[in-house]
Every structure is written in structure tokens, then in C-alpha cells.
Design a protein around this motif. Structure first.
Motif, PDB file in Angstrom:
ATOM      1  N   ALA A 178      11.640  12.312 -21.297  1.00 42.34           N
ATOM      2  CA  ALA A 178      10.442  11.669 -20.744  1.00 42.34           C
ATOM      3  C   ALA A 178      10.826  10.588 -19.741  1.00 42.34           C
ATOM      4  O   ALA A 178      10.192  10.450 -18.690  1.00 42.34           O
ATOM      5  CB  ALA A 178       9.587  11.082 -21.870  1.00 42.34           C
ATOM      6  N   LEU A 179      11.877   9.828 -20.038  1.00 43.90           N
ATOM      7  CA  LEU A 179      12.328   8.788 -19.114  1.00 43.90           C
ATOM      8  C   LEU A 179      12.907   9.395 -17.839  1.00 43.90           C
ATOM      9  O   LEU A 179      12.600   8.946 -16.726  1.00 43.90           O
ATOM     10  CB  LEU A 179      13.359   7.893 -19.802  1.00 43.90           C
ATOM     11  CG  LEU A 179      12.805   6.984 -20.891  1.00 43.90           C
ATOM     12  CD1 LEU A 179      13.932   6.447 -21.760  1.00 43.90           C
ATOM     13  CD2 LEU A 179      11.985   5.858 -20.291  1.00 43.90           C
ATOM     14  N   LEU A 180      13.724  10.418 -17.982  1.00 43.08           N
ATOM     15  CA  LEU A 180      14.310  11.072 -16.805  1.00 43.08           C
ATOM     16  C   LEU A 180      13.236  11.703 -15.921  1.00 43.08           C
ATOM     17  O   LEU A 180      13.342  11.688 -14.694  1.00 43.08           O
ATOM     18  CB  LEU A 180      15.329  12.131 -17.235  1.00 43.08           C
ATOM     19  CG  LEU A 180      16.611  11.614 -17.875  1.00 43.08           C
ATOM     20  CD1 LEU A 180      17.454  12.772 -18.408  1.00 43.08           C
ATOM     21  CD2 LEU A 180      17.407  10.756 -16.900  1.00 43.08           C
ATOM     22  N   GLU A 181      12.204  12.239 -16.550  1.00 40.82           N
ATOM     23  CA  GLU A 181      11.119  12.896 -15.809  1.00 40.82           C
ATOM     24  C   GLU A 181      10.422  11.949 -14.838  1.00 40.82           C
ATOM     25  O   GLU A 181       9.965  12.377 -13.772  1.00 40.82           O
ATOM     26  CB  GLU A 181      10.104  13.454 -16.810  1.00 40.82           C
ATOM     27  CG  GLU A 181       8.986  14.242 -16.175  1.00 40.82           C
ATOM     28  CD  GLU A 181       8.027  14.793 -17.212  1.00 40.82           C
ATOM     29  OE1 GLU A 181       6.823  14.834 -16.913  1.00 40.82           O
ATOM     30  OE2 GLU A 181       8.479  15.184 -18.301  1.00 40.82           O
ATOM     31  N   VAL A 182      10.349  10.663 -15.179  1.00 41.46           N
ATOM     32  CA  VAL A 182       9.678   9.709 -14.295  1.00 41.46           C
ATOM     33  C   VAL A 182      10.674   8.883 -13.481  1.00 41.46           C
ATOM     34  O   VAL A 182      10.313   7.898 -12.852  1.00 41.46           O
ATOM     35  CB  VAL A 182       8.724   8.773 -15.084  1.00 41.46           C
ATOM     36  CG1 VAL A 182       7.594   9.569 -15.702  1.00 41.46           C
ATOM     37  CG2 VAL A 182       9.473   7.968 -16.129  1.00 41.46           C
ATOM     38  N   GLY A 183      11.946   9.312 -13.490  1.00 41.28           N
ATOM     39  CA  GLY A 183      12.937   8.680 -12.623  1.00 41.28           C
ATOM     40  C   GLY A 183      13.678   7.497 -13.206  1.00 41.28           C
ATOM     41  O   GLY A 183      14.351   6.766 -12.479  1.00 41.28           O
ATOM     42  N   VAL A 184      13.599   7.279 -14.502  1.00 39.17           N
ATOM     43  CA  VAL A 184      14.328   6.179 -15.134  1.00 39.17           C
ATOM     44  C   VAL A 184      15.750   6.638 -15.439  1.00 39.17           C
ATOM     45  O   VAL A 184      15.971   7.760 -15.888  1.00 39.17           O
ATOM     46  CB  VAL A 184      13.615   5.723 -16.438  1.00 39.17           C
ATOM     47  CG1 VAL A 184      14.432   4.666 -17.168  1.00 39.17           C
ATOM     48  CG2 VAL A 184      12.222   5.205 -16.131  1.00 39.17           C
ATOM     49  N   ASP A 185      16.718   5.783 -15.172  1.00 36.29           N
ATOM     50  CA  ASP A 185      18.115   6.073 -15.491  1.00 36.29           C
ATOM     51  C   ASP A 185      18.276   5.961 -17.006  1.00 36.29           C
ATOM     52  O   ASP A 185      18.320   4.870 -17.558  1.00 36.29           O
ATOM     53  CB  ASP A 185      19.018   5.066 -14.777  1.00 36.29           C
ATOM     54  CG  ASP A 185      20.492   5.253 -15.093  1.00 36.29           C
ATOM     55  OD1 ASP A 185      20.857   6.281 -15.695  1.00 36.29           O
ATOM     56  OD2 ASP A 185      21.274   4.352 -14.733  1.00 36.29           O
ATOM     57  N   ALA A 186      18.316   7.098 -17.684  1.00 33.84           N
ATOM     58  CA  ALA A 186      18.395   7.117 -19.144  1.00 33.84           C
ATOM     59  C   ALA A 186      19.562   7.964 -19.608  1.00 33.84           C
ATOM     60  O   ALA A 186      19.858   9.002 -19.017  1.00 33.84           O
ATOM     61  CB  ALA A 186      17.098   7.656 -19.735  1.00 33.84           C
ATOM     62  N   ASP A 187      20.217   7.507 -20.651  1.00 34.80           N
ATOM     63  CA  ASP A 187      21.361   8.219 -21.199  1.00 34.80           C
ATOM     64  C   ASP A 187      21.208   8.267 -22.719  1.00 34.80           C
ATOM     65  O   ASP A 187      20.786   7.296 -23.336  1.00 34.80           O
ATOM     66  CB  ASP A 187      22.646   7.486 -20.830  1.00 34.80           C
ATOM     67  CG  ASP A 187      23.898   8.302 -21.127  1.00 34.80           C
ATOM     68  OD1 ASP A 187      23.779   9.502 -21.455  1.00 34.80           O
ATOM     69  OD2 ASP A 187      24.993   7.731 -21.032  1.00 34.80           O
ATOM     70  N   LEU A 188      21.540   9.391 -23.303  1.00 35.09           N
ATOM     71  CA  LEU A 188      21.475   9.581 -24.747  1.00 35.09           C
ATOM     72  C   LEU A 188      22.876   9.831 -25.276  1.00 35.09           C
ATOM     73  O   LEU A 188      23.599  10.678 -24.748  1.00 35.09           O
ATOM     74  CB  LEU A 188      20.573  10.762 -25.105  1.00 35.09           C
ATOM     75  CG  LEU A 188      20.623  11.264 -26.549  1.00 35.09           C
ATOM     76  CD1 LEU A 188      20.153  10.191 -27.520  1.00 35.09           C
ATOM     77  CD2 LEU A 188      19.800  12.526 -26.701  1.00 35.09           C
ATOM     78  N   ARG A 189      23.248   9.089 -26.293  1.00 36.21           N
ATOM     79  CA  ARG A 189      24.518   9.303 -26.978  1.00 36.21           C
ATOM     80  C   ARG A 189      24.218   9.581 -28.441  1.00 36.21           C
ATOM     81  O   ARG A 189      23.547   8.800 -29.100  1.00 36.21           O
ATOM     82  CB  ARG A 189      25.430   8.082 -26.865  1.00 36.21           C
ATOM     83  CG  ARG A 189      25.833   7.767 -25.455  1.00 36.21           C
ATOM     84  CD  ARG A 189      26.688   8.864 -24.901  1.00 36.21           C
ATOM     85  NE  ARG A 189      26.881   8.668 -23.471  1.00 36.21           N
ATOM     86  CZ  ARG A 189      27.624   9.434 -22.741  1.00 36.21           C
ATOM     87  NH1 ARG A 189      28.227  10.451 -23.277  1.00 36.21           N
ATOM     88  NH2 ARG A 189      27.742   9.213 -21.460  1.00 36.21           N
TER      89      ARG A 189
END
Length: 105
Positions: free
Chosen positions: A63-74
Motif C-alpha cells: 500500500a505504501l509503495l503504491e502511493v510512492g512512499v519509500d517502504a521496505d519490509l524485513r
């Protein structure tokens, strides 16, 4: 009643599980709200998490990536539930690595 409660009145405790989880149990934020996030977001999820599944963490990242937010999941394998509270050293290592890849000195 303890001294602090007598002096300042009832309060939520940062160590109270209900208080800690309350923000996560609200309705999902809108896309407009998520798009307003300007800082990079690191999502840590323990493989054995009891309260919020890895699938849920993946949905937040997407959801964050879809709106252009730099998000990373570990995903931390064999990590306990509530990783950031129970194993701060592990969480801090991932956080420092994340910051190191995004901050230019």
C-alpha cells in the motif's frame, strides 16, 4: 492507587499491550493519508508474529509503495512476537542498516 495516578490522574501505560496495539487496530488509513508520508518507512515483521501476520506486513508495504512512499519490509526469521519490544537489539540492527542505505552524509 499509585502516586503517579493520584497526582496526575488515570493514564495509558506504554507497557500496556492494549495501549501499544490500539493504533494498529483502527481502520486502515486512506491512500491520500499514506501519500502524505515523506520519510522512508521500515516495516519489521517476525516470522512467528502472533498478532500481525507477515501477510499483513506485506499488505502495508504494498500500500505504501503504491502511493510512492519509500517502504521496505524485513522479515526476521525465528523472531518473537512484538519484536521491537522483546528484542530491541535485533530491531536496532535492522533500523541502522535501513538508515545507512537512505541517509547521505
Amino acid at each position: 492507587m499509585d502516586y503517579v495516578s493520584e497526582r496526575y490522574g488515570p493514564r495509558d501505560s506504554g507497557y500496556d499491550l492494549d495501549h501499544c496495539l490500539r493504533p494498529l487496530l483502527r481502520a486502515a488509513p486512506t491512500k491520500e493519508y499514506l501519500a502524505g508520508i515523506k520519510a522512508p518507512v521500515l516495516i519489521l515483521s517476525g516470522e512467528g508474529e502472533k498478532y500481525f501476520s507477515v501477510k499483513s506486513a506485506e499488505e502495508w508495504r504494498d500500500a505504501l509503495l503504491e502511493v510512492g512512499v519509500d517502504a521496505d519490509l524485513r522479515i526476521v526469521f525465528l523472531a518473537p512476537t512484538l519484536l521491537c519490544y522483546m528484542q530491541t537489539t535485533i530491531a536496532n540492527r535492522f533500523l541502522l542498516q535501513f538508515i545507512g542505505t537512505r541517509v547521505k552524509l
